[in-house]
Design an enzyme around this catalytic site. Structure first.
Site, PDB file in Angstrom:
ATOM      1  N   ILE A 159       0.838  -1.202   0.000  1.00  0.00           N
ATOM      2  CA  ILE A 159       0.000   0.000   0.000  1.00  0.00           C
ATOM      3  C   ILE A 159       0.869   1.247   0.000  1.00  0.00           C
ATOM      4  O   ILE A 159       0.601   2.205  -0.746  1.00  0.00           O
ATOM      5  CB  ILE A 159      -0.961  -0.018   1.193  1.00  0.00           C
ATOM      6  CG1 ILE A 159      -1.945  -1.189   1.068  1.00  0.00           C
ATOM      7  CG2 ILE A 159      -1.728   1.301   1.294  1.00  0.00           C
ATOM      8  CD1 ILE A 159      -2.781  -1.448   2.308  1.00  0.00           C
ATOM      9  N   ALA A 241      -3.696   2.837   8.364  1.00  0.00           N
ATOM     10  CA  ALA A 241      -3.166   1.536   8.789  1.00  0.00           C
ATOM     11  C   ALA A 241      -4.103   0.916   9.815  1.00  0.00           C
ATOM     12  O   ALA A 241      -5.100   0.290   9.458  1.00  0.00           O
ATOM     13  CB  ALA A 241      -1.749   1.709   9.338  1.00  0.00           C
ATOM     14  N   ARG A 242      -3.810   1.083  11.093  1.00  0.00           N
ATOM     15  CA  ARG A 242      -4.668   0.642  12.181  1.00  0.00           C
ATOM     16  C   ARG A 242      -4.665   1.699  13.268  1.00  0.00           C
ATOM     17  O   ARG A 242      -3.656   2.380  13.504  1.00  0.00           O
ATOM     18  CB  ARG A 242      -4.186  -0.708  12.754  1.00  0.00           C
ATOM     19  CG  ARG A 242      -4.565  -1.907  11.905  1.00  0.00           C
ATOM     20  CD  ARG A 242      -6.064  -2.170  11.936  1.00  0.00           C
ATOM     21  NE  ARG A 242      -6.457  -3.382  11.240  1.00  0.00           N
ATOM     22  CZ  ARG A 242      -6.882  -3.425   9.979  1.00  0.00           C
ATOM     23  NH1 ARG A 242      -6.948  -2.308   9.273  1.00  0.00           N
ATOM     24  NH2 ARG A 242      -7.242  -4.564   9.427  1.00  0.00           N
ATOM     25  N   GLU A 271     -11.985   1.921  17.794  1.00  0.00           N
ATOM     26  CA  GLU A 271     -13.000   1.840  16.746  1.00  0.00           C
ATOM     27  C   GLU A 271     -14.157   0.907  17.120  1.00  0.00           C
ATOM     28  O   GLU A 271     -13.900  -0.170  17.644  1.00  0.00           O
ATOM     29  CB  GLU A 271     -12.282   1.316  15.491  1.00  0.00           C
ATOM     30  CG  GLU A 271     -12.942   1.583  14.179  1.00  0.00           C
ATOM     31  CD  GLU A 271     -12.005   1.272  13.023  1.00  0.00           C
ATOM     32  OE1 GLU A 271     -12.389   0.426  12.190  1.00  0.00           O
ATOM     33  OE2 GLU A 271     -10.906   1.846  12.950  1.00  0.00           O
ATOM     34  N   HIS A 289     -13.418   4.174   8.374  1.00  0.00           N
ATOM     35  CA  HIS A 289     -12.691   2.982   7.926  1.00  0.00           C
ATOM     36  C   HIS A 289     -13.120   2.579   6.501  1.00  0.00           C
ATOM     37  O   HIS A 289     -13.589   1.467   6.261  1.00  0.00           O
ATOM     38  CB  HIS A 289     -12.912   1.820   8.901  1.00  0.00           C
ATOM     39  CG  HIS A 289     -11.795   0.810   8.872  1.00  0.00           C
ATOM     40  ND1 HIS A 289     -11.381   0.142   9.987  1.00  0.00           N
ATOM     41  CD2 HIS A 289     -11.019   0.349   7.866  1.00  0.00           C
ATOM     42  CE1 HIS A 289     -10.401  -0.686   9.669  1.00  0.00           C
ATOM     43  NE2 HIS A 289     -10.164  -0.575   8.385  1.00  0.00           N
ATOM     44  N   GLY A 291     -11.009   2.505   3.890  1.00  0.00           N
ATOM     45  CA  GLY A 291      -9.823   2.191   3.101  1.00  0.00           C
ATOM     46  C   GLY A 291     -10.063   1.287   1.905  1.00  0.00           C
ATOM     47  O   GLY A 291      -9.648   1.588   0.785  1.00  0.00           O
TER      48      GLY A 291
END
Length: 323
Positions: A159, A241-242, A271, A289, A291
């Site tokens: 990514i 990412a996270r 989250e 979220h 992505g």
């Protein structure tokens, strides 16, 4: 012959559900609610396979369920920090994920966040919708130029490389990165990306820092008060990412104090709960979220999870083995 039972913990695109039903007895979550720990345990007790998502916390306690019938966890997504992989391995559970297919969609989202926060697009859209806009003027909502600025990448996997390509070749950005397992010099040069010696250098030199590292115990709160303090006062943080890679409380303080100029976030530490202070900040872009949230990508993710299930129950090696 009895077909393996697969529990799918969230609704997935109908094309994926239809294909799953060709080879498996599928139990769907028809109202798309987040599974509780008890529901996850029940699935592990009564099904041969589990197809979970990032919203499912497959902890050691959940995976300790008895009796355990499930033999594979075919994760819908590339990240698997919501699964205790060591506990799964100890129980003899195979684990797979879905890499490759969400690279471009997530890279597009990273660039969307970068452009939105730099050009104050979210703030501007709210300005129009609330009818606060009184017309064009030379000093109204001045943002930050993107072309020619330095993008720092934390991690240089698939990514991040896709982001580097977009940023350098599409927007004329200078790209620097740090990764313990970097691409070859030839590949980095083709992306217009320059390796630097440390993460500290990435944070200190970049106008935009974009996070592309996995969520592990080692990367938890990688972006903390100290790292944020290394950034330029006019710099922006981008996270696709996270959430737990960033200490959200430290980020709020850095934004309030003007230590950094803004942030674009697609993921959050707790989250789907978002720190209240972030919700009130005009210099922060918040996405839920998104992505990998294109129809094409989510279908491809489901088909990749299905491929791993088919391989497993055919007694063949998994394409995307995690454990």
């Amino acid at each position: 012959m009895t077909r393996p039972v697969v529990v799918v913990t969230r609704r997935v695109p109908e094309e994926v559900e239809a294909d799953l039903a060709k080879d498996f007895e599928v139990r769907l979550n028809t109202d798309d609610h987040p599974f509780s720990a008890d529901e996850l345990k029940e699935a592990l007790r009564t099904a041969d396979a589990l197809l979970p998502t990032v919203s499912d916390r497959l902890t050691a306690e959940v995976l300790a369920v008895e009796p355990l019938r499930a033999r594979i966890i075919a994760n819908f997504g590339v990240g698997f920090n919501h699964i205790d992989v060591n506990a799964a391995r100890a129980r003899g559970l195979a684990v797979s994920n879905t890499p490759d297919v969400l690279t471009d969609a997530t890279a597009d989202t990273a660039m969307t966040l970068l452009l939105m926060v730099a050009r104050r697009a979210g703030e501007g859209e709210r300005h129009v919708r609330t009818k606060a806009w009184t017309g064009w003027r030379p000093t109204h909502m001045l943002g930050t130029h993107v072309t020619g600025k330095t993008l720092g990448l934390v991690g240089m996997g698939r990514i991040a490389r896709a982001v580097a390509r977009r940023a350098h070749h599409g927007f004329g950005m200078k790209v620097i990165f740090h990764d313990p397992y970097p691409p070859s010099p030839q590949e980095a040069a083709a992306l217009g990306a320059e390796p630097v010696g440390s993460l500290d250098e990435v944070f200190a030199k970049a106008d935009f820092v974009s996070l592309h590292c996995p969520a592990t115990p080692e990367t938890r709160h990688l972006v903390n008060a100290e790292r944020l303090g290394q950034m330029k006062p006019g710099a922006y943080l981008i996270n696709t990412a996270r959430g737990d890679v960033v200490d959200e409380a430290a980020l709020v303080q850095a934004l309030k104090a003007g230590i950094i100029k803004g942030a674009g976030l697609d993921v959050f530490e707790k989250e789907p709960v978002v720190t209240d202070a972030l919700l009130t900040m005009e210099n922060v872009v918040l996405l839920p979220h998104l992505g990998s949230a294109t129809r094409e990508t989510r279908i491809a993710m489901g088909m990749r999870a299905l491929e791993n299930l088919r391989l497993f129950f055919a007694g063949k090696p998994l394409r995307d083995k995690v454990a």
